[in-house]
Design an enzyme around this catalytic site. Structure first.
Site, PDB file in Angstrom:
ATOM      1  N   CYS A   7       0.818  -1.328   0.058  1.00 40.70           N
ATOM      2  CA  CYS A   7      -0.685   0.145   0.177  1.00 40.70           C
ATOM      3  C   CYS A   7       0.788   1.401  -0.161  1.00 40.70           C
ATOM      4  CB  CYS A   7      -1.279   0.068   1.057  1.00 40.70           C
ATOM      5  SG  CYS A   7      -2.109   0.965   0.863  1.00 40.70           S
ATOM      6  N   ASP A 129      -6.762  -4.201  11.395  1.00 44.77           N
ATOM      7  CA  ASP A 129      -5.316  -2.751  11.382  1.00 44.77           C
ATOM      8  C   ASP A 129      -5.410  -2.701  12.838  1.00 44.77           C
ATOM      9  OD1 ASP A 129      -3.380  -2.033  10.582  1.00 44.77           O
ATOM     10  OD2 ASP A 129      -4.699  -0.575   9.190  1.00 44.77           O
TER      11      ASP A 129
END
Length: 199
Positions: A7, A129
């Protein structure tokens, strides 16, 4: 085998690196972040991305119009939602793309989170996360062993802890960003090392 998402790509050099190492997914960040990219830059990066790599747009409480514009323009193929987007929002996006756009619903893990609440979500995947781009791991004991929905594991992952995470929790995918950077930029050596550890 576990899938890999890298990412926060923001340079053509980043695209050239991932094209060499072939992760399954890459992420363009459209939310406020040091990794944020404009629509124009994301379009240019996507034009140079290997067609086998799936592009994911990362959003925090974005308008559906913005997501749909990027999806319809072929800049992103999936949306990753990190804000307060609810099931109605996810359902709307699904309907507006005839169910074709895959959606990742990001969950900030804490003692207060019960993952069973998300088992029936219309999102295609969960992303577990420690927080938006925190670069820190969360208490992995919070992951339920019998979680039915496929999930991406994120937060503080790098080549030194990735094998343990995969062996213990068998995630659908791992999601990395800061763990593959040096001085704020994607580091080809770290990406190579990670892909070697996984493969």
């Amino acid at each position: 085998m576990v899938k890999v998402k890298i990412c926060g790509l923001k340079r053509l050099e980043d695209i050239e690196i991932v094209n060499r190492y072939k992760p399954d997914f890459i992420g363009f960040v459209f939310a406020d972040s040091k990794r944020k990219v404009s629509h124009e830059l994301a379009s240019k990066l996507k034009d140079n991305l290997d067609s086998d790599i799936i592009s994911v747009g990362v959003f925090v409480d974005a308008s559906q119009d913005e997501i749909l514009e990027l999806y319809d323009g072929g800049i992103i193929e999936m949306a990753q939602l990190h804000g307060s987007e609810n099931e109605d929002y996810i359902n709307d996006l699904k309907q507006k793309t005839n169910g074709e756009m895959k959606i990742i619903n990001a969950i900030e893990m804490s003692q207060d989170i019960d993952l069973s609440d998300y088992e029936n979500s219309q999102a295609d995947y969960l992303l577990l996360d420690s927080g938006k781009g925190s670069g820190k791991t969360f208490d992995w004991r919070l992951i339920r062993k019998n979680l039915k929905k496929d999930f991406f594991l994120a937060g503080g992952l790098n080549s030194s802890n990735i094998k343990e995470a995969i062996e213990e929790f068998d995630p659908y995918a791992i999601d990395l960003s800061s763990g593959l950077e040096s001085d704020g930029f994607k580091d080809e050596n770290k990406i190579r090392e990670l892909m070697e550890v996984i493969n």
